[in-house]
Design an enzyme around this catalytic site. Structure first.
Site, PDB file in Angstrom:
ATOM      1  N   ASP A 181      -0.002   6.926  -3.355  1.00  0.00           N
ATOM      2  CA  ASP A 181      -1.381   6.671  -4.205  1.00  0.00           C
ATOM      3  C   ASP A 181      -1.752   7.632  -5.091  1.00  0.00           C
ATOM      4  O   ASP A 181      -1.675   7.365  -6.409  1.00  0.00           O
ATOM      5  CB  ASP A 181      -2.586   6.252  -3.427  1.00  0.00           C
ATOM      6  CG  ASP A 181      -2.679   4.988  -2.674  1.00  0.00           C
ATOM      7  OD1 ASP A 181      -1.579   4.305  -3.005  1.00  0.00           O
ATOM      8  OD2 ASP A 181      -3.511   4.829  -1.914  1.00  0.00           O
ATOM      9  N   HIS A 222       0.740  -1.091  -0.192  1.00  0.00           N
ATOM     10  CA  HIS A 222      -0.171   0.015   0.071  1.00  0.00           C
ATOM     11  C   HIS A 222       0.690   1.093   0.128  1.00  0.00           C
ATOM     12  O   HIS A 222       2.029   1.213  -0.075  1.00  0.00           O
ATOM     13  CB  HIS A 222      -0.794   0.025   1.191  1.00  0.00           C
ATOM     14  CG  HIS A 222      -2.067  -0.868   1.097  1.00  0.00           C
ATOM     15  ND1 HIS A 222      -3.021  -0.964  -0.028  1.00  0.00           N
ATOM     16  CD2 HIS A 222      -2.438  -2.083   1.671  1.00  0.00           C
ATOM     17  CE1 HIS A 222      -4.105  -1.639   0.127  1.00  0.00           C
ATOM     18  NE2 HIS A 222      -3.524  -2.453   1.108  1.00  0.00           N
TER      19      HIS A 222
END
EC number: 5.1.99.4
Length: 360
Positions: free
Chosen positions: A156, A126
């Site tokens: 992200d 992540h």
């Protein structure tokens, strides 16, 4: 949709995070975005505001019929966005080579954390993991505390969706001369590394150290930090330049002659203590009013629930109200080809309807 990308056709293979965010921005700017979702994944679409400005279809990509329909759609598209682990679309029959056979002008945009190659390319991760390996996470936080996750903005979205978009638009520009599509390999670990280029350059010249919370832009400098006010809320201070620093001191009622020099690092703790005491003497809104029309680079730290009441935000229509909540308007803004207010996530439609539309 209105916007500078009106007429651009984008197929998005359903995913999460930066891929959908990039597709959202393309839709915000006028592109015709069609998301191919799994038949079992449509529940909750109306609650995901990131799916605005889409037409949503469903197809079982593991079935022959679903694969055929997807390839028909891809054959008419300018851009394909996918965010699976490397090799997944190839196994589905939707890899770059298969798609190029039906559309050699296709920009095949791949979004992953680690990239298409490398020893970690098949490893789960992540945002926090991707920025832990390129120095970013280590650099964020107080020196006497552990590193602090910067939400999931840096990996992200800053290093992921933004660089995916840069790659897509660059490949579209190149296609105008070559007539050919190509694969865009956007990796969050790569993109976020570019975001921190300035710190690498400063480090090379001795202006940045690996000690967290000891540098000018990481909260180490007392004139670039946040301060608690009398009501427990905070202000943000970015008074780096001498003239801005002087304006801040004037607003606080402090005399520079009685303070440690601004850039005497050895006396930064002393200066920080004095600024901490000054800001704690009044509540946040008091300081907001004091510095509202100055160049002191002092602003209130607003919570999400306060943002839509900020006069500057209101004047620029930075947010709009939808479904009982607030959402950001498209950015950036264009003088001739302005974007319109986003459409909310739509109900699914038949993929054949999109094919008919794109045949027109």
């Amino acid at each position: 949709m209105a916007g500078p990308l009106s007429g651009l056709r984008v197929v998005e293979l359903a995913g999460i995070g930066p891929g959908p965010h990039a597709a959202m921005i393309l839709g915000d700017l006028g592109a015709d975005v069609v998301r191919i979702d799994r038949p079992s994944s449509v529940d909750g679409i109306s609650r995901d505001a990131m799916l605005r400005n889409r037409r949503i279809v469903t197809a079982d990509l593991k079935s022959d019929q679903g694969l055929e329909l997807a390839l028909k759609l891809i054959a008419k598209a300018d851009v394909l966005i996918e965010g699976y682990r490397p090799g997944v679309t190839e196994r589905l029959g939707l890899g770059p080579e298969e798609c190029a056979k039906v559309n050699d002008r296709l920009i095949y945009a791949r979004m992953t954390g680690w990239g298409q190659t490398g020893p970690r390319s098949q490893q789960a991760g992540h945002d926090i993991n991707y920025i832990s390996l390129n120095g970013i996470l280590h650099a964020i936080g107080r020196g006497d505390e552990r590193p602090v996750p910067p939400l999931n903005l840096v990996g992200d979205f800053g290093g992921g969706s933004m660089f995916l978009l840069v790659g897509i638009l660059a490949a579209l520009w190149e296609r105008q001369s070559s007539g050919k599509g190509q694969v865009v390999d956007a990796a969050m670990v790569d993109g976020s590394s570019v975001l921190i280029q300035m710190m690498w350059a400063m480090r090379a010249t001795g202006m940045w150290t690996d000690t967290r919370g000891a540098n000018m832009l990481d909260g180490g400098a007392p004139y670039y930090d946040t301060y608690e006010c009398a009501d427990g809320r905070y202000v943000a201070v970015g008074a780096i330049e001498p003239q801005f620093y002087a304006a801040m001191l004037a607003g606080l009622g402090l005399d520079a002659a009685e303070l440690p020099p601004q850039n005497d690092r050895a006396r930064w703790p002393e200066l920080r203590a004095l600024l901490t005491e000054a800001f704690a003497s009044h509540d946040r809104d008091h300081w907001g009013a004091v510095f509202a029309n100055s160049d002191a680079c002092v602003t209130p730290v607003l919570a999400f629930g306060e943002v839509h009441n900020e006069p500057h935000i209101i004047e620029r229509n930075t947010f709009y109200e939808a479904n009982g909540g607030w959402q950001p308007m498209p950015a950036p803004r264009f003088s001739r080809t302005a974007s319109s207010q986003p459409r909310p996530p739509a109900a699914t439609i038949d993929i054949e309807a999109v094919l008919t539309d794109w045949d027109g």
